[in-house]
Write an enzyme that holds these catalytic residues in place. Structure first.
Site, PDB file in Angstrom:
ATOM      1  N   ARG A  12       0.867  -1.398  -0.109  1.00 51.38           N
ATOM      2  CA  ARG A  12       0.340  -0.249   0.168  1.00 51.38           C
ATOM      3  C   ARG A  12       0.641   1.358  -0.129  1.00 51.38           C
ATOM      4  NH1 ARG A  12      -4.258  -2.476   3.664  1.00 51.38           N
ATOM      5  NH2 ARG A  12      -5.647  -3.455   2.123  1.00 51.38           N
ATOM      6  N   HIS A  61      -6.256  -0.804  -6.733  1.00 54.73           N
ATOM      7  CA  HIS A  61      -5.908  -1.626  -6.020  1.00 54.73           C
ATOM      8  C   HIS A  61      -5.021  -2.023  -4.597  1.00 54.73           C
ATOM      9  CE1 HIS A  61      -1.023  -1.170  -7.889  1.00 54.73           C
ATOM     10  NE2 HIS A  61      -1.699   0.069  -7.554  1.00 54.73           N
ATOM     11  N   GLU A  62      -4.912  -2.883  -4.275  1.00 59.64           N
ATOM     12  CA  GLU A  62      -4.310  -3.202  -2.848  1.00 59.64           C
ATOM     13  C   GLU A  62      -5.282  -2.529  -1.710  1.00 59.64           C
ATOM     14  OE1 GLU A  62      -2.040  -5.449  -2.782  1.00 59.64           O
ATOM     15  OE2 GLU A  62      -1.447  -5.164  -4.753  1.00 59.64           O
ATOM     16  N   GLY A  63      -6.289  -2.968  -2.653  1.00 57.95           N
ATOM     17  CA  GLY A  63      -7.862  -2.337  -1.064  1.00 57.95           C
ATOM     18  C   GLY A  63      -7.916  -0.827  -2.287  1.00 57.95           C
ATOM     19  N   GLN A  71      -9.406   1.558   2.173  1.00 56.70           N
ATOM     20  CA  GLN A  71      -8.804   2.542   3.037  1.00 56.70           C
ATOM     21  C   GLN A  71      -9.715   3.261   4.104  1.00 56.70           C
ATOM     22  OE1 GLN A  71      -5.326   1.648   2.569  1.00 56.70           O
ATOM     23  NE2 GLN A  71      -6.339   0.110   1.493  1.00 56.70           N
TER      24      GLN A  71
END
Length: 603
Positions: free
Chosen positions: A297, A443-445, A450
């Protein structure tokens, strides 16, 4: 360098705003010095210019293809990665005990920034592999580290993270991939994984897949998730490669941007089960994977910053060269045209890009510096300090991921606008940079995830320890600003904005019992943006304080212009950007439910 990044700004961030050189006084980094860092950055800059940037457009136009069951990637990608490996870059931040160079993470983040700005698609392979290596360094056993960590550090193996599935997406509690225990202590993985970057290629000897799966009989939900090493080729105990594992490529995902990073759908266990090693304890897989996810992240945020930064530099160069229009007071229509950078609206777009790109860089480097401080504290046995740095990283990670992803994308949009019609064509790189950056809010949450993490967990966890740690370090900056002629006023504005944010947070929390958690989280994304703007205003105040202190002794016109540019950009941020948080904070304080209550039928 062809508009990849500004070395002077990077040096300012590393050695003036951050005391990176002082890290070498700690035992962990005592074998290094500033000249070592600079030599590394020189090498990476050369690689970026000669090996990475030249094929960035080419790999975008000729994305990976699936031909006769194999992934075909243009040869320039492997050549660039081979050059990176030959230079020893993958070993940079790993501990010496694993065969690494044990350089500070803040220097490693600077390396990632340069490579991402040059070619974000190609650099992604190396960054994913570093994340896999870091996870195994923390949680792998001696055998796993010997068989997989060393080759990852050497760059012989590449790594991936296999979390998502088609039916689950970000809802990892709903994954279906199973891990069946085998008689020899290993496991057999059966299931499918989606969105796996770097999931199949022939550019390394092996690919180490880190796979989340559930062991039958385990707890429901996330507590039943375990983590497994599933290599493309089985690795024998002597380190030699065995047979191809039962991992097959089901297809490629064709993306809007990041086209050079192959993205795959993988099937595990179509022929009896993919052989796997369990990492750590059963049921702790998501906890382990969160290390890689949180690193990723922060890496996503730095990647977004890289793209915003190089886009800004391309727009700046174009604005200086492009002649169009005349002064509004000019009477002669045949008079000389002016470079568009002289027009106020173009200046506005450029300073906005500069504020986002250089603010994002400051935030990403600061987070990496916190990682170094935490490691130094742990080695010194100072658990209190280590926890404080952990608390800071916890609350800043969703911001460091999402703020640059959101506002870096806006910077790339502005870069296209500065170019006018040319920006919308492939004659210039800014349209590609925009497409690449569009992935980063996802991507990555996703940004929404978040936001809920920040508002729902990070600001309240451990009795507000993370929020208190952030308040403490911001207060230290405000105290410094009080001694500066120009920064003093901005410090007062930041203190007011931070107080409003705090009061809004408390007001929201007081209404949860009456209005419910859904209403509390309904506008979490607005909260994240406002929170991020306060944090980046703090980052800009730190830069402005240093610039104001250094300006009187600057010994050249270029240096004076550099420092004045920092001060003027901080002024822009406080006049144009920070005030924008007022309206969303007002909505948040009321727990406004307009969006939550909107009837589905109304769409």
């Amino acid at each position: 360098m062809p508009h990849i990044y500004n070395r002077r700004d990077l040096a300012f961030q590393l050695y003036e705003v951050l005391p990176t050189e002082q890290l070498c006084t700690a035992t962990r980094y005592q074998d290094h010095a500033k000249d070592v860092f600079e030599q590394l950055l020189d090498l990476v800059e050369k690689l970026a210019e000669e090996k990475f940037q030249p094929h960035a457009a080419l790999v975008d136009a000729h994305e990976p293809e699936l031909i006769d069951g194999r992934v075909k990637i243009i040869s320039e990608v492997k050549a660039a990665l081979d050059a990176l490996v030959e230079a020893g870059i993958p070993a940079a931040v790993f501990d010496e005990r694993f065969g690494g160079l044990q350089l500070p993470h803040v220097v490693g983040q600077a390396v990632a920034f340069i490579l991402g700005a040059a070619n974000v698609s190609t650099s992604a392979y190396a960054l994913l592999s570093a994340g896999a290596g870091n996870l195994l360094a923390s949680y792998g056993n001696e055998q796993q580290q010997r068989l997989f960590l060393k080759p990852l550090i050497e760059g012989r193996y590449f790594g991936t993270m296999c979390l998502s599935e088609t039916q689950a997406g970000s809802s990892l509690a709903d994954i279906k991939t199973q891990a069946m225990p085998a008689d020899d202590g290993t496991y057999r993985i059966v299931g499918n994984k989606m969105w796996i970057s770097g999931g199949e290629h022939d550019m390394s000897e092996n690919i180490v897949h880190l796979v989340l799966a559930k062991i039958p009989g385990g707890e429901a939900g996330v507590k039943g998730i375990s983590l497994f090493i599933v290599p493309k080729f089985w690795v024998n105990d002597d380190g030699s490669l065995g047979d191809r594992n039962d991992v097959s490529l089901a297809g490629l995902n064709h993306k809007m941007g990041f086209r050079g990073t192959v993205n795959t759908v993988l099937h595990f266990g179509e022929n009896g089960g993919a052989k796997a090693w369990l990492v750590g304890e059963p049921g702790n897989g998501l906890t382990y994977m969160f290390q890689m996810m949180n690193e990723a992240r922060i890496g996503v945020g730095m990647g977004a910053t890289s793209l915003a930064y190089t886009g800004y530099l391309h727009a700046l160069a174009y604005a200086k060269e492009r002649l169009q229009g005349r002064d509004v007071s000019a009477k002669d229509p045949t008079g000389p045209m002016r470079p568009i950078i002289e027009h106020a609206d173009v200046k506005r777009m450029l300073v906005q890009q500069k504020a986002y790109a250089e603010g994002g860089l400051a935030l990403g480097l600061y987070c990496a510096y916190l990682v170094d401080q935490r490691l130094i504290s742990l080695e010194a046995g100072d658990q209190t300090a280590a926890q404080r740095f952990t608390d800071l990283l916890d609350i800043l990670t969703p911001v460091a991921k999402s703020w640059p992803a959101e506002f870096g994308l806006r910077a790339n949009d502005l870069a296209i606008q500065v170019h006018g019609g040319y920006g919308y064509t492939r004659d210039y790189p800014v349209e590609r940079l925009y497409r690449d950056n569009r992935l980063n809010p996802i991507h990555e949450g996703t940004k929404g995830i978040q936001a809920m993490d920040l508002l729902g967990r990070k600001v309240t966890q451990n009795q507000g320890a993370s929020a208190q740690a952030l308040h403490q370090v911001m207060s230290e900056t405000l105290a410094e600003a009080a001694d500066c002629e120009q920064a003093q006023a901005w410090g007062q504005e930041l203190a007011s904005a931070a107080q409003t944010l705090l009061q809004t947070t408390l007001t929201m929390q007081q209404q949860v019992a009456a209005k419910g958690a859904a209403a509390y989280l309904a506008n979490a994304t607005l909260y994240l943006d406002a929170f991020g703007h306060v944090v980046v205003a703090w980052m800009w105040l730190r830069q402005a304080i240093m610039a104001e202190q250094q300006l009187p002794t600057a010994n050249s016109a270029a240096e004076r212009s550099f420092y004045q540019g920092k001060i003027d950009t901080c002024r822009y941020f406080y006049r144009y950007e920070l005030p924008t948080i007022k309206a969303p904070l007002s909505l948040l304080a009321k727990l406004d439910s307009t969006c939550l209550d909107f009837a589905e039928a109304g769409f």
